[in-house]
Design a protein around this motif. Structure first.
Motif, PDB file in Angstrom:
ATOM      1  N   SER A 298     -16.828  -4.416  22.197  1.00 25.02           N
ATOM      2  CA  SER A 298     -18.068  -3.907  21.699  1.00 25.02           C
ATOM      3  C   SER A 298     -18.314  -4.349  20.139  1.00 25.02           C
ATOM      4  N   GLN A 299     -17.728  -3.948  19.164  1.00 20.79           N
ATOM      5  CA  GLN A 299     -17.851  -4.458  17.720  1.00 20.79           C
ATOM      6  C   GLN A 299     -17.683  -5.876  17.889  1.00 20.79           C
ATOM      7  N   GLY A 300     -18.460  -6.645  17.283  1.00 17.90           N
ATOM      8  CA  GLY A 300     -18.390  -8.179  17.072  1.00 17.90           C
ATOM      9  C   GLY A 300     -17.398  -8.650  16.277  1.00 17.90           C
ATOM     10  N   PHE A 301     -16.204  -8.790  16.294  1.00 19.06           N
ATOM     11  CA  PHE A 301     -15.211  -9.666  15.468  1.00 19.06           C
ATOM     12  C   PHE A 301     -14.076 -10.196  15.933  1.00 19.06           C
ATOM     13  N   PRO A 302     -13.603 -11.285  15.504  1.00 27.79           N
ATOM     14  CA  PRO A 302     -12.447 -11.820  16.354  1.00 27.79           C
ATOM     15  C   PRO A 302     -11.142 -11.266  15.985  1.00 27.79           C
ATOM     16  N   ASP A 303     -10.473 -11.501  17.091  1.00 24.68           N
ATOM     17  CA  ASP A 303      -9.230 -11.085  17.030  1.00 24.68           C
ATOM     18  C   ASP A 303      -8.273 -12.085  16.972  1.00 24.68           C
ATOM     19  N   PHE A 304      -8.624 -13.159  16.424  1.00 20.75           N
ATOM     20  CA  PHE A 304      -7.660 -14.382  16.138  1.00 20.75           C
ATOM     21  C   PHE A 304      -7.977 -14.738  14.514  1.00 20.75           C
TER      22      PHE A 304
ATOM     23  N   ALA B   1     -15.538 -28.535  16.019  1.00 20.71           N
ATOM     24  CA  ALA B   1     -14.617 -27.574  16.657  1.00 20.71           C
ATOM     25  C   ALA B   1     -15.052 -25.890  16.988  1.00 20.71           C
ATOM     26  N   LEU B   2     -15.556 -25.368  15.719  1.00 24.84           N
ATOM     27  CA  LEU B   2     -16.004 -24.065  15.918  1.00 24.84           C
ATOM     28  C   LEU B   2     -17.019 -23.978  17.283  1.00 24.84           C
ATOM     29  N   GLN B   3     -17.868 -25.001  17.342  1.00 26.90           N
ATOM     30  CA  GLN B   3     -18.674 -24.784  18.549  1.00 26.90           C
ATOM     31  C   GLN B   3     -18.307 -25.030  19.647  1.00 26.90           C
ATOM     32  N   LYS B   4     -17.201 -25.810  19.906  1.00 23.30           N
ATOM     33  CA  LYS B   4     -16.411 -26.135  20.921  1.00 23.30           C
ATOM     34  C   LYS B   4     -15.604 -25.005  21.546  1.00 23.30           C
ATOM     35  N   GLU B   5     -14.790 -24.369  20.556  1.00 21.63           N
ATOM     36  CA  GLU B   5     -13.868 -23.451  20.768  1.00 21.63           C
ATOM     37  C   GLU B   5     -14.854 -22.109  21.416  1.00 21.63           C
ATOM     38  N   TYR B   6     -16.058 -21.794  20.622  1.00 28.87           N
ATOM     39  CA  TYR B   6     -16.983 -20.756  21.175  1.00 28.87           C
ATOM     40  C   TYR B   6     -17.548 -20.942  22.480  1.00 28.87           C
ATOM     41  N   THR B   7     -17.865 -22.314  22.700  1.00 32.45           N
ATOM     42  CA  THR B   7     -18.555 -22.772  24.141  1.00 32.45           C
ATOM     43  C   THR B   7     -17.270 -22.346  25.020  1.00 32.45           C
ATOM     44  N   GLN B   8     -15.931 -22.776  24.869  1.00 35.94           N
ATOM     45  CA  GLN B   8     -15.087 -22.300  25.793  1.00 35.94           C
ATOM     46  C   GLN B   8     -14.762 -20.974  26.037  1.00 35.94           C
TER      47      GLN B   8
ATOM     48  N   ASP C 272     -17.757 -19.542  28.115  1.00 38.74           N
ATOM     49  CA  ASP C 272     -17.953 -20.071  29.642  1.00 38.74           C
ATOM     50  C   ASP C 272     -16.555 -19.257  30.087  1.00 38.74           C
ATOM     51  N   LEU C 273     -15.473 -19.067  29.593  1.00 34.51           N
ATOM     52  CA  LEU C 273     -14.370 -18.364  30.147  1.00 34.51           C
ATOM     53  C   LEU C 273     -15.008 -16.676  30.539  1.00 34.51           C
ATOM     54  N   PHE C 274     -15.552 -16.241  29.474  1.00 35.81           N
ATOM     55  CA  PHE C 274     -15.989 -14.889  29.799  1.00 35.81           C
ATOM     56  C   PHE C 274     -17.107 -14.726  30.848  1.00 35.81           C
ATOM     57  N   LEU C 275     -17.936 -15.893  31.023  1.00 33.90           N
ATOM     58  CA  LEU C 275     -19.174 -15.804  31.796  1.00 33.90           C
ATOM     59  C   LEU C 275     -18.599 -16.258  33.156  1.00 33.90           C
ATOM     60  N   SER C 276     -17.690 -16.736  33.189  1.00 33.57           N
ATOM     61  CA  SER C 276     -16.867 -17.086  34.585  1.00 33.57           C
ATOM     62  C   SER C 276     -16.512 -15.930  35.294  1.00 33.57           C
ATOM     63  N   TYR C 277     -15.585 -14.855  34.506  1.00 35.08           N
ATOM     64  CA  TYR C 277     -15.507 -13.501  35.007  1.00 35.08           C
ATOM     65  C   TYR C 277     -16.748 -12.546  35.108  1.00 35.08           C
ATOM     66  N   LEU C 278     -17.776 -12.835  34.758  1.00 34.75           N
ATOM     67  CA  LEU C 278     -18.728 -11.962  34.955  1.00 34.75           C
ATOM     68  C   LEU C 278     -19.567 -12.785  36.155  1.00 34.75           C
TER      69      LEU C 278
ATOM     70  N   LYS D 202      -9.558 -13.903  21.552  1.00 36.48           N
ATOM     71  CA  LYS D 202      -8.335 -15.081  21.985  1.00 36.48           C
ATOM     72  C   LYS D 202      -8.479 -15.237  23.543  1.00 36.48           C
ATOM     73  N   GLU D 203      -8.257 -16.332  24.322  1.00 39.01           N
ATOM     74  CA  GLU D 203      -8.469 -16.641  25.538  1.00 39.01           C
ATOM     75  C   GLU D 203      -7.611 -15.607  26.344  1.00 39.01           C
ATOM     76  N   GLU D 204      -6.464 -15.110  25.861  1.00 34.07           N
ATOM     77  CA  GLU D 204      -5.596 -14.054  26.515  1.00 34.07           C
ATOM     78  C   GLU D 204      -6.515 -12.612  26.656  1.00 34.07           C
ATOM     79  N   THR D 205      -7.168 -12.498  25.456  1.00 34.58           N
ATOM     80  CA  THR D 205      -7.838 -11.039  25.472  1.00 34.58           C
ATOM     81  C   THR D 205      -8.902 -11.043  26.565  1.00 34.58           C
ATOM     82  N   LEU D 206      -9.684 -12.363  26.444  1.00 31.56           N
ATOM     83  CA  LEU D 206     -11.008 -12.599  27.392  1.00 31.56           C
ATOM     84  C   LEU D 206     -10.425 -12.447  28.767  1.00 31.56           C
TER      85      LEU D 206
END
Ligand code: GLN
Length: 385
Positions: free
Chosen positions: A32-38, A286-293, A296-302, A367-371
């Motif tokens: 919900s609240q938008g902030f990183p867990d990394f 790199a930031l852009q690349k990481e956020y794209t990943q 894409d990971l989260f959208l794949s689950y949706l 993080k990838e594991e959280t997503l």
């Protein structure tokens, strides 16, 4: 007992923060609240330690430490493609939250009208009301979140003082196109209006979309009040470092507002943040690349969960359509989602002025594991409903 002020009756508590509290109560995965867990880049943690050791314990200059403003001017000058003087064009604030309030109080007299695109980040309505101004909402129509140019023009015709532009946008993930920005700029010039930007997601943009700064449009230098922060770009939301960039006349006034609101942002963290602003350009790629990943990971689950959504072009939020699930409204859905599925989202209605109840917002700054963990839980939605 004396009554508290009437102005507080016209807005509610933050629904985003409320969802975080409910999420924590049920030990859900909090999207919900938008902030990183990394963690932020390790250099920043080292720089913060060093700043404390170096004795930066007292107030910085109220509108920002000279080193920070110098580094900020250099970095933003490159990205915004405009000259920025560290002394006359910048005020450092306690996050973009303060920056937006400062911008609004600098631009608006009580009774002035302010255009806000809806859906909108919940602070803008409250900021407008707190400074005695009146919000005028212009809809961004789901699922593409485009506005109707005639509706925008009609809003300007009501005699507005400022327009608030969150780009890339929270909660829609929209990146305003060149044509849309050009029209907003032209109308702002025609109707002599400020544009107050919230550009905190300026570096989180997904290809082929491009973030264009409002200040870079013709004749917008004197009427753009650019607000942003270091929170999202360097994963330091708790450091509370933001800023306003504008022409000297606006900044002269904004310094006064900021000085009386907060005096200043945390001095040692301002010193430490210089390290972030000096990162090479490869950091932003790199930031852009990481956020794209992450996106894409989260959208794949949706996709796998057969949830319908609008693909985010920028920022780290996605609005998901819940109309297939037959819930009375989005708030009921979100409470159910926390308790039964173990994932927290924000009811879309808290961002809309219009009665829109079929969307919920997830964020994917995790993080990838959280997503993956959240995604696995969301896969169960269809079977549980
Ligand atoms: N900007 C973030 C969001 O929209 C965090 C909001 C907040 O709590 N300050 O979720």
């Amino acid at each position: 007992m004396p009554q508290t002020a009437f102005r507080l009756n016209s807005f509610t508590e933050s629904v985003i923060r409320e969802m975080t509290r409910i999420s924590d109560r049920y030990h859900a995965i909090n999207l919900s609240q938008g902030f990183p867990d990394f963690d932020p880049p390790y250099q920043l943690v080292a720089a913060a330690r060093q700043a404390l050791a170096d004795g930066y314990h007292q107030y910085a200059i109220t509108w920002g430490s000279p080193r920070l403003r110098k580094a900020l001017a250099k970095k933003q000058q490159y990205w915004m493609q405009t000259d920025i003087d560290p002394d006359s064009n910048i005020v450092v604030t306690c996050g973009a939250t303060e920056a937006m309030m400062v911008a609004m109080m600098t631009a608006c007299n009580p009774g002035d009208k302010v255009i806000i695109f809806s859906p909108f980040y919940e602070n803008y309505g409250a900021d407008t009301i707190l400074c005695g101004a009146e919000p005028i909402y212009v809809p961004l129509y789901p699922p593409t979140f485009e506005f109707d140019p005639d509706e925008l023009r009609k809003a300007f015709q009501q005699g507005v003082k400022a327009l608030v532009l969150c780009n890339p946008s929270n909660p829609t993930g929209k990146v305003f196109s060149f044509e849309e920005l050009k029209l907003i700029a032209e109308l702002a010039c025609e109707y002599d209006t400020f544009v107050i930007t919230d550009e905190v997601y300026e570096h989180i943009v997904y290809q082929p979309n491009i973030h264009r700064y409002m200040v870079s449009f013709p004749d917008m230098q004197k009427r753009t009040i650019s607000c942003s922060s270091l929170s999202k770009t360097y994963s330091i939301t708790g450091w509370r470092l933001g800023y306003v960039i504008a022409c000297p006349e606006v900044i002269h006034a904004a310094k006064k507002v900021h000085d009386f609101l907060t005096v200043g942002a945390a001095a040692p963290l301002q010193e430490a943040a210089v390290a972030a602003l000096e990162f090479p350009l490869t950091y932003y790629a790199a930031l852009q690349k990481e956020y794209t990943q992450r996106r894409d990971l989260f959208l794949s689950y949706l996709d796998r969960a057969k949830l319908r959504y609008t693909t985010p072009q920028g920022a780290y939020y996605v609005l998901v359509d819940i109309s297939d699930f037959g819930f009375e409204n989005d708030t009921r859905f979100c409470r159910w989602l926390i308790k039964e599925i173990g994932v927290a989202a924000v009811p879309g209605s808290s961002f809309f002025h219009e009665p829109v109840n079929h969307l919920v917002r997830f964020h994917f700054a995790k993080k990838e594991e959280t997503l993956k963990a959240a995604g696995e839980r969301l896969l169960k939605i269809g079977t549980v409903v």
